[in-house]
Design a protein around this motif. Structure first.
Motif, PDB file in Angstrom:
ATOM      1  N   UNK A  18       3.385  -2.243  -3.356  1.00 63.42           N
ATOM      2  CA  UNK A  18       4.427  -1.639  -2.549  1.00 63.42           C
ATOM      3  C   UNK A  18       5.724  -2.406  -2.747  1.00 63.42           C
ATOM      4  N   UNK A  19       6.731  -1.994  -2.024  1.00 65.71           N
ATOM      5  CA  UNK A  19       8.061  -2.574  -2.179  1.00 65.71           C
ATOM      6  C   UNK A  19       8.059  -4.087  -1.955  1.00 65.71           C
ATOM      7  N   UNK A  64       5.997 -10.010  -7.057  1.00 66.48           N
ATOM      8  CA  UNK A  64       4.678 -10.452  -7.508  1.00 66.48           C
ATOM      9  C   UNK A  64       4.201  -9.621  -8.696  1.00 66.48           C
ATOM     10  N   UNK A  65       4.419  -8.313  -8.653  1.00 64.92           N
ATOM     11  CA  UNK A  65       4.008  -7.440  -9.755  1.00 64.92           C
ATOM     12  C   UNK A  65       4.773  -7.761 -11.031  1.00 64.92           C
ATOM     13  N   UNK A  66       6.066  -8.008 -10.913  1.00 61.53           N
ATOM     14  CA  UNK A  66       6.875  -8.363 -12.082  1.00 61.53           C
ATOM     15  C   UNK A  66       6.411  -9.706 -12.648  1.00 61.53           C
ATOM     16  N   UNK A  67       6.137 -10.677 -11.773  1.00 63.09           N
ATOM     17  CA  UNK A  67       5.668 -11.989 -12.244  1.00 63.09           C
ATOM     18  C   UNK A  67       4.314 -11.891 -12.942  1.00 63.09           C
ATOM     19  N   UNK A  75      13.291   1.828  -6.161  1.00 63.48           N
ATOM     20  CA  UNK A  75      11.838   1.780  -6.005  1.00 63.48           C
ATOM     21  C   UNK A  75      11.210   3.144  -5.734  1.00 63.48           C
ATOM     22  N   UNK A  76      11.799   3.937  -4.858  1.00 63.25           N
ATOM     23  CA  UNK A  76      11.195   5.217  -4.494  1.00 63.25           C
ATOM     24  C   UNK A  76      11.178   6.220  -5.645  1.00 63.25           C
ATOM     25  N   UNK A  91       5.446  12.525  -6.751  1.00 63.72           N
ATOM     26  CA  UNK A  91       6.545  12.016  -5.921  1.00 63.72           C
ATOM     27  C   UNK A  91       6.108  10.943  -4.919  1.00 63.72           C
ATOM     28  N   UNK A  92       4.860  10.957  -4.478  1.00 66.16           N
ATOM     29  CA  UNK A  92       4.388   9.972  -3.499  1.00 66.16           C
ATOM     30  C   UNK A  92       3.611   8.821  -4.135  1.00 66.16           C
ATOM     31  N   UNK A  93       3.460   8.840  -5.461  1.00 64.83           N
ATOM     32  CA  UNK A  93       2.731   7.773  -6.138  1.00 64.83           C
ATOM     33  C   UNK A  93       3.568   6.502  -6.222  1.00 64.83           C
ATOM     34  N   UNK A  94       2.887   5.360  -6.163  1.00 64.63           N
ATOM     35  CA  UNK A  94       3.560   4.083  -6.348  1.00 64.63           C
ATOM     36  C   UNK A  94       3.798   3.850  -7.839  1.00 64.63           C
ATOM     37  N   UNK A  95       4.798   3.054  -8.201  1.00 62.95           N
ATOM     38  CA  UNK A  95       5.060   2.813  -9.629  1.00 62.95           C
ATOM     39  C   UNK A  95       3.937   2.038 -10.299  1.00 62.95           C
TER      40      UNK A  95
END
Length: 172
Positions: free
Chosen positions: A2-3, A8-11, A78-79, A117-121
């Motif tokens: 999530x946002x 953490x995801x990028x790292x 993000x969205x 549209x509601x999926x997370x990246x």
């Protein structure tokens, strides 16, 4: 993801990217990181080699960003993020430039957009491999940026000998 977990995801992706370089590339990369951001629609082209040259030309003119600056931009978007992929754009002993390519949900047609549209990246780490890189053979991480004499020699060999031999073997 999530946002709040964006950093953490990028790292994690950066760590995975360094592992890919360590496994597949013969040169080392610097832990001194800079970033460039790219929207995937910047590089639209029908030919892959043209797209690579065009992408390299555009990225050379971009301003280098810090991780915090990149996270600010990605937080704002993000969205609308569908896919985020990290690549090594250029690596030297003093610095490593990581390209972060992102694809927006709004780039899809209306039917598919309503599905995602509601999926997370999604987050990925990738390295581009030259055509002459065979299994277990390491290559220069900077091959897309020129890669030096070794890259030119391997490309020459591939185009003039190895590719032809592979085609002959397929025809048999």
């Amino acid at each position: 993801m999530n946002r709040e977990n964006l950093k953490e995801s990028i790292n994690i992706c950066i760590t995975n990217l360094f592992q890919l370089v360590k496994i597949n590339c013969r040169n080392s990369v610097s832990p001194n990181l800079f970033f460039i951001l790219s929207d995937c629609n910047e590089f639209e082209s029908s030919n892959a080699s043209e797209q690579r040259v065009f992408r390299h030309r555009i990225n050379n003119s971009k301003t280098l960003l810090t991780l915090d600056a990149v996270l600010d931009v990605l937080q704002k978007e993000f969205d609308d993020l569908y896919d985020v992929t990290l690549y090594v754009f250029r690596a030297t002993r003093r610095e490593t430039i990581i390209e972060i390519q992102y694809y927006r949900k709004s780039n899809f047609d209306a039917d598919y957009f309503s599905v995602v549209k509601d999926n997370l990246p999604r987050f990925h780490s990738k390295i581009a491999m030259p055509v002459y890189a065979w299994e277990e053979e390491k290559f220069d991480v900077n091959w897309e940026s020129g890669g030096g004499m070794h890259h030119m020699w391997k490309t020459f060999l591939w185009r003039n000998f190895l590719y032809r031999r592979r085609i002959k073997n397929l025809k048999r």
